[in-house]
Each structure stands twice: as structure tokens, then as C-alpha cells.
Enzyme design. Structure first.
Site, short mmCIF file in Angstrom:
data_model
loop_
_atom_site.label_atom_id
_atom_site.label_comp_id
_atom_site.label_asym_id
_atom_site.label_seq_id
_atom_site.Cartn_x
_atom_site.Cartn_y
_atom_site.Cartn_z
N CYS A 162 11.91 -40.03 15.60
CA CYS A 162 11.55 -39.00 14.51
C CYS A 162 12.52 -39.35 13.52
CB CYS A 162 12.76 -38.19 15.08
SG CYS A 162 14.32 -38.18 15.35
N HIS A 222 24.73 -56.08 24.31
CA HIS A 222 26.33 -55.86 24.80
C HIS A 222 26.25 -54.28 24.99
CE1 HIS A 222 28.08 -57.90 21.62
NE2 HIS A 222 27.78 -58.57 21.63
#
Length: 143
Positions: free
Chosen positions: A65, A98
Site C-alpha cells: 500500500c 530474526h
């Protein structure tokens, strides 16, 4: 591999280029995004992507977006979703390594198209590192 993609009007150009990239990589894609530039409501195109990823119908998702914020906020309301709003490939790599991000949120109005394509490649090529990161992921409630 199967990837679900969703976008609003601000992300149409980027989505079309990303679909071309994924096709060249022989990746199966489910396209929930708009193909036009008329204003639409991003949740209508983001919820199906998050549903696919959370249910296992797709391994990963890409959402686009204008700012990437609305899309990532919407996706993160779903169980088992870790949508990461990223603005460069280094952040993408860390989100995968991570945080085990399973949806990449791109801010179409703030990154260049070639940069977005590099970010998608990084998203697909980077694995979760596990180890100490796994216990942190386990502390994120699935609602």
C-alpha cells in the site's frame, strides 16, 4: 512455493512488477490485489493474503500500500502472522532471520520499484535463523 499477494491502488504498479518477478522464478502466486489505480480499501485485499498465510494455503505473503502501514496493521490482526513493514533489503533480511516474518509489507510511495524487487528477492532467499530468536518469537501471542 506459493505466495499470496495483495495491494491497494497505490501498489498496483509494484504488484504487477513483483508478479512478473515471481513468475520468472516459477513461483505460484495468488493475486488478491487490485489491478487498477482507482481508490480502494486496502483491508479488502490484505485480509485474504493473511488468511492464506495463516491457514497454510500459502507459505509467504507480500502486501503493498502507499505507506505499508495500513497493510501491515491489517495483516498482523490475523493469527500466526508476522507482517514486517520494510524499507530496504537489510531490514527485510533481519525481519526474516530474526523475526521469522511471513508477510512482507512494502511502502510503494517511499521506495523505488527496483528497490522493491530486490527486497522481494531478499525476502524469498532469507531463512529464519532460529536459535535465540525462536524463543522470542514464541513470546509473541497468536491471539
Amino acid at each position: 512455493m506459493k505466495i499470496s499477494v495483495g495491494n491497494d491502488h497505490a501498489g498496483t504498479e509494484y504488484k504487477l512488477a513483483i508478479l512478473g518477478l515471481l513468475k520468472s522464478m516459477h513461483i505460484e502466486v495468488k493475486n488478491y490485489g487490485t489491478d487498477g489505480t482507482d481508490s480502494v480499501d486496502y483491508p479488502d485485499f490484505i485480509h485474504p493474503v493473511a488468511d492464506d498465510v495463516s491457514s497454510g494455503k500459502a507459505e509467504l505473503g507480500i502486501i503493498i500500500c502507499g505507506s505499508g502501514n495500513g497493510a501491515s496493521m491489517t495483516a498482523n490482526k490475523h493469527q500466526k502472522i508476522r507482517a514486517a513493514l520494510c524499507w530496504n533489503k537489510e531490514i527485510v533480511a533481519l525481519a526474516r532471520e530474526h523475526n521469522d516474518a511471513n508477510i512482507l509489507s512494502l511502502p510503494a510511495r517511499f521506495i523505488a520499484l527496483p528497490q522493491a524487487l530486490e527486497m522481494v528477492k531478499t525476502f524469498l532467499e532469507t531463512d529464519f535463523a532460529g536459535g535465540r530468536h525462536e524463543r522470542r518469537i514464541e513470546k509473541i501471542p497468536c491471539m
